[in-house]
Design an enzyme around this catalytic site. Sequence first.
Site, PDB file in Angstrom:
ATOM      1  N   ASN A 164       0.852  -1.182   0.000  1.00  0.00           N
ATOM      2  CA  ASN A 164       0.000   0.000   0.000  1.00  0.00           C
ATOM      3  C   ASN A 164       0.890   1.235   0.000  1.00  0.00           C
ATOM      4  O   ASN A 164       1.361   1.683   1.050  1.00  0.00           O
ATOM      5  CB  ASN A 164      -0.929  -0.009   1.214  1.00  0.00           C
ATOM      6  CG  ASN A 164      -1.969  -1.108   1.135  1.00  0.00           C
ATOM      7  OD1 ASN A 164      -2.944  -0.990   0.386  1.00  0.00           O
ATOM      8  ND2 ASN A 164      -1.744  -2.178   1.878  1.00  0.00           N
ATOM      9  N   GLU A 165       1.143   1.748  -1.180  1.00  0.00           N
ATOM     10  CA  GLU A 165       2.062   2.855  -1.360  1.00  0.00           C
ATOM     11  C   GLU A 165       1.426   4.183  -0.943  1.00  0.00           C
ATOM     12  O   GLU A 165       0.216   4.261  -0.711  1.00  0.00           O
ATOM     13  CB  GLU A 165       2.504   2.915  -2.829  1.00  0.00           C
ATOM     14  CG  GLU A 165       3.254   1.684  -3.324  1.00  0.00           C
ATOM     15  CD  GLU A 165       4.681   1.597  -2.796  1.00  0.00           C
ATOM     16  OE1 GLU A 165       5.018   2.296  -1.821  1.00  0.00           O
ATOM     17  OE2 GLU A 165       5.478   0.818  -3.360  1.00  0.00           O
ATOM     18  N   PRO A 166       2.252   5.256  -0.832  1.00  0.00           N
ATOM     19  CA  PRO A 166       1.696   6.578  -0.509  1.00  0.00           C
ATOM     20  C   PRO A 166       0.518   6.931  -1.410  1.00  0.00           C
ATOM     21  O   PRO A 166       0.567   6.711  -2.632  1.00  0.00           O
ATOM     22  CB  PRO A 166       2.883   7.510  -0.750  1.00  0.00           C
ATOM     23  CG  PRO A 166       4.082   6.667  -0.430  1.00  0.00           C
ATOM     24  CD  PRO A 166       3.721   5.291  -0.938  1.00  0.00           C
TER      25      PRO A 166
END
Length: 642
Positions: A164-166
Amino acid sequence: MSSSPLIRPEFEKYEKVPANVFDTAKIASKYAADEIASLIRDKAAKGEQAVLGLATGSTPTQLYDELVRMHKEEGLSFENVVTFNLDEYYPMEPDSIHSYVHFMHEYLFDHVDIKEENIHIPDGTLDREDVYDFCQKYEEKIDALGGLDIQILGIGRTGHVGFNEPGSSINSKTRLIALDSLTILDAASGFFGVENVPRRAITMGVGTIMKADRIFLMAWGEGKAKIVQKAIEGDITSQIPATFLQKHENVEFLLDDASSAELTRTKTPWLVGPIDWTDELLRKAVVWLSLYLEKPILKLTDEDYSEHGMNDVLIDIGRAYNVNIRIFNEIQHTITGWPGGKPNEDDTYRPERKSPGKKRVLIFSPHPDDDVISMGGTFIRLVDQGHEVHVAYQTSGNIAVFDDEAIRFADFVTDYHESFGLENEESAELFEEVRASIKNKKPGEVDSDEVKTIKGMIRRGEAKAACRYVGIPDENMHFLDLPFYETGKVRKKPIGPEDIEITKNIIQQVKPHQIYAAGDLSDPHGTHRVCLDAVFTALRELKDEPWMQECWTWLYRGAWQEWDIEDIEMAVPLSPEETDRKRKAIFKHQSQKDRPLFPGTDKREFWQRADDRTRGTAELYDKLGLAEYEAMEAFVRWKELD
């Protein structure tokens, strides 16, 4: 968020999520393993299944090692365990050495009695149009089992959990996601090059993770310290998805000392509450205050101390003037142009002993270039000052050589024989074998033995060239080729008795008065950490040898990080000429020049990193009010055996 009972009251002002700091990652991993084992046994006693959310990467490996040990030695059964992995690269074949299917079987599943049908890992082989339905069903399977009992997480340097990236939402579900460029760079070493890293992954969403009954987020090492601080003490933001965990009612961060370094309780504990002022804490506080206020130590005032949580220092020790002089002198005494000790001089306030005037010195270098990158100026100074200097290269460094370099050197062997009229059909055959092996190698596949040997010879030749430039004879160059490293993979074998015995043998052979070893644990491959463990273990086993009573061990750091100023015990200043000589020694490592194979997230060349690091250390000394130098190399003494 309501105050968690796990957050100690004195930390509540700064920390927004419970954090448990352990001495080592191994101890923290055992803590998590004990909690998981307790859950599994409690569920089994009730005839229920334990549902675990599992992570991959280097962080949870010691957790899995401990669970495997519990299974084999304590009878912990996994028959009632159902697992859901956080993520998988996309696209990715399950039999690839890079797949998380392969990872989980290698570290856990192949060693315990879990049922195959109870293992769930996102499928990296799906057609793109089938991914959405798969993700929906993944969520449904978790929900049908009543959700995750325990979720294990690591944290990426972007603050991602899972993949879950920025920008990820707190309500996000299992889905296909594009990887952040920093995440791709961090993964590059495992894939033997950034170009081989998949650009997408299937990941559980933040919302899926947040539904777990209990969450453990584990983080180890200095490289994670800054993002850990933001996740624990910062505001909740989608730009750092790990901050969403502050909203979970039963989450715990498990940290080692190094990863907790940026937390207020560790970095500036006097701001948290009253403390016992040890010599080390006082020095740390004064250095921090000087740099924070941008005032030399000797210019700090009573008001400066009082206004920054340090009024009790003045009560316990006296006026600012007294404290300033004390700490200024301590730091000044770390500076020496004589790293081997200055003969026939008073050494009361010098970091090294004056006797013997000419010392036997053994420098341990994890890779064939760490010696000159990390302490090249000190290396040169020790040789110039007449000490008997030996270098022990602990590993071959063969995985960090580009394929085209191996082909070039194999070609050289063939051309050499042809140019000098020597008959050697084997050299031509070798060239063809090497070229064919590399041509047919899949991305990230292990090199053939011939290619590994050539790559190792390239690194060895470069190390010899650098040593000769510095001025030590060939007989003082020692190539240990520790077995733990020689897998041809980024993942190495555990350190073993043979590694320790080889390390002990070279120490016994040299019988050094000084040992220098790499204490730079931020090395992204973990090789430095293992090499340091080998040195420490060998020294512990040799501690009763009579000559060991005169042996001091100094730790250096290198391309990734420097010691904090307050921890430095010996600082060796370098002149512009010595800095230039150090740079030229680094240049001898041509295969690592211009574009090292595993640069990490730092795109600077190694000589640039070394230059910036040593100049930065000198600038900090200058800001504290000490003498101004071109550059400085820093060391901390290992004193366990004292």
